[in-house]
Design a protein around this motif. Sequence first.
Motif, mmCIF file in Angstrom:
data_model
loop_
_atom_site.group_PDB
_atom_site.id
_atom_site.type_symbol
_atom_site.label_atom_id
_atom_site.label_comp_id
_atom_site.label_asym_id
_atom_site.label_seq_id
_atom_site.Cartn_x
_atom_site.Cartn_y
_atom_site.Cartn_z
ATOM 1 N N LEU A 112 39.175 91.779 16.169
ATOM 2 C CA LEU A 112 38.779 90.272 17.328
ATOM 3 C C LEU A 112 38.649 89.518 17.105
ATOM 4 O O LEU A 112 38.970 89.142 16.162
ATOM 5 C CB LEU A 112 37.494 90.853 17.844
ATOM 6 N N VAL A 113 38.235 88.243 17.154
ATOM 7 C CA VAL A 113 38.845 86.786 17.515
ATOM 8 C C VAL A 113 37.091 86.149 16.919
ATOM 9 O O VAL A 113 35.986 87.197 16.905
ATOM 10 C CB VAL A 113 38.077 86.304 18.307
ATOM 11 N N PRO A 114 36.868 85.852 15.771
ATOM 12 C CA PRO A 114 35.518 85.892 14.588
ATOM 13 C C PRO A 114 34.365 85.752 15.781
ATOM 14 O O PRO A 114 35.106 84.673 16.982
ATOM 15 C CB PRO A 114 36.069 84.703 14.221
ATOM 16 N N GLY A 115 32.955 85.658 15.813
ATOM 17 C CA GLY A 115 32.275 85.951 16.917
ATOM 18 C C GLY A 115 32.413 83.813 16.939
ATOM 19 O O GLY A 115 31.683 83.458 17.903
ATOM 20 N N MET A 116 32.384 82.629 15.403
ATOM 21 C CA MET A 116 32.130 81.908 15.196
ATOM 22 C C MET A 116 33.339 80.667 16.334
ATOM 23 O O MET A 116 32.583 80.047 16.781
ATOM 24 C CB MET A 116 31.783 81.123 14.084
ATOM 25 N N VAL A 117 34.210 81.395 16.936
ATOM 26 C CA VAL A 117 34.704 81.058 17.739
ATOM 27 C C VAL A 117 35.426 81.610 18.623
ATOM 28 O O VAL A 117 35.908 81.042 19.658
ATOM 29 C CB VAL A 117 36.165 80.327 17.194
ATOM 30 N N GLN A 118 34.829 82.865 19.101
ATOM 31 C CA GLN A 118 34.481 82.930 20.258
ATOM 32 C C GLN A 118 34.170 82.284 21.989
ATOM 33 O O GLN A 118 33.071 81.995 21.672
ATOM 34 C CB GLN A 118 33.887 84.471 20.427
ATOM 35 N N THR A 119 34.739 82.714 22.970
ATOM 36 C CA THR A 119 34.443 81.797 24.252
ATOM 37 C C THR A 119 33.058 82.742 24.497
ATOM 38 O O THR A 119 33.056 84.092 24.383
ATOM 39 C CB THR A 119 34.813 81.794 25.007
ATOM 40 N N GLU A 120 32.153 82.091 25.645
ATOM 41 C CA GLU A 120 31.607 83.133 26.317
ATOM 42 C C GLU A 120 31.784 84.019 26.623
ATOM 43 O O GLU A 120 31.240 85.244 26.828
ATOM 44 C CB GLU A 120 30.202 82.230 27.167
ATOM 45 N N ALA A 121 32.464 84.252 27.381
ATOM 46 C CA ALA A 121 33.268 85.565 28.019
ATOM 47 C C ALA A 121 33.640 86.435 27.548
ATOM 48 O O ALA A 121 33.381 87.564 27.762
ATOM 49 C CB ALA A 121 34.505 84.380 28.876
#
Length: 276
Positions: A112-121
């Motif tokens: 998954l994309v790391p939480g630090m650079v995830q979008t809200e959606a």
Amino acid sequence: MTRMIDIDPAESPRARFAYELRRHRLAARLTQKQLARKIGFSTSAVAMVETSKFRPSERFAELCDEVFGLDGVVTRLYAEVWPPPPPVPAHFREWAIEEQRATALRFWAPMLVPGMVQTEAYARRVLARLPGVLEEEVEQRLAARLRRQAVLSRDDAPVVTALIDEGVLHRPVGGPAVMREQLGHLLAMTRHPKVTIQIVPYGAEALSGLNGAYAIAEMRGNPYVVRVESQPSGRTVSDRSMIADLVNGYDAIRADAYPQHLSISMIEEVVRQKWT
């Protein structure tokens, strides 16, 4: 007699606390055993705090201030080193604190994309799919995740390097619109002066990274704590041997990753071909 172990206060916040505690104890002309008796803790507990192997309680710090005759010096240092935990799950609190004070963060993201650079959606979809999670919990965790990202807006933002497996770009988290926005956000983050995004292509074996995601926190060039993701919840580790192994593994994965300019091209191509 307890063997003295040198502690570098610049190594990590915890090391700084250990160093200062020992300095104040020696200034008070107390042995570890004498301090332990005065504050009601075991000698081994004092020794482990002074060697940065054990996190003390706030009460421990308060009692040390009383014994040393200090006006809250140790307690204030404790609050700096271990501030109140953010509103995240208990298993994540220690990492969330370290994430906010590290001078560099390195992420390996095979799923998954790391939480630090995830979008809200994107983050909402990930959190909503956790087994047994309630809608209220999703919103609470989402708010906490977005607050964590605010560290990148600070003047003293950490240097962030995110290695992301190519498969993450194709995994349909939330559908095309969510993925299009998320990959667009990754492209925008590559323009941040302290953020590097690198894609690890399918063709790279990167065998050392197949065991799961992890993150490394550094303080002025010294890796001092890691977050290892696992089921049902991950763990935060400060064991130096494990940190060394994971740092070596990270370097091996990065050696197989595309440089950022090629990673940008790959992200743009996936957006055009799959998510438009």
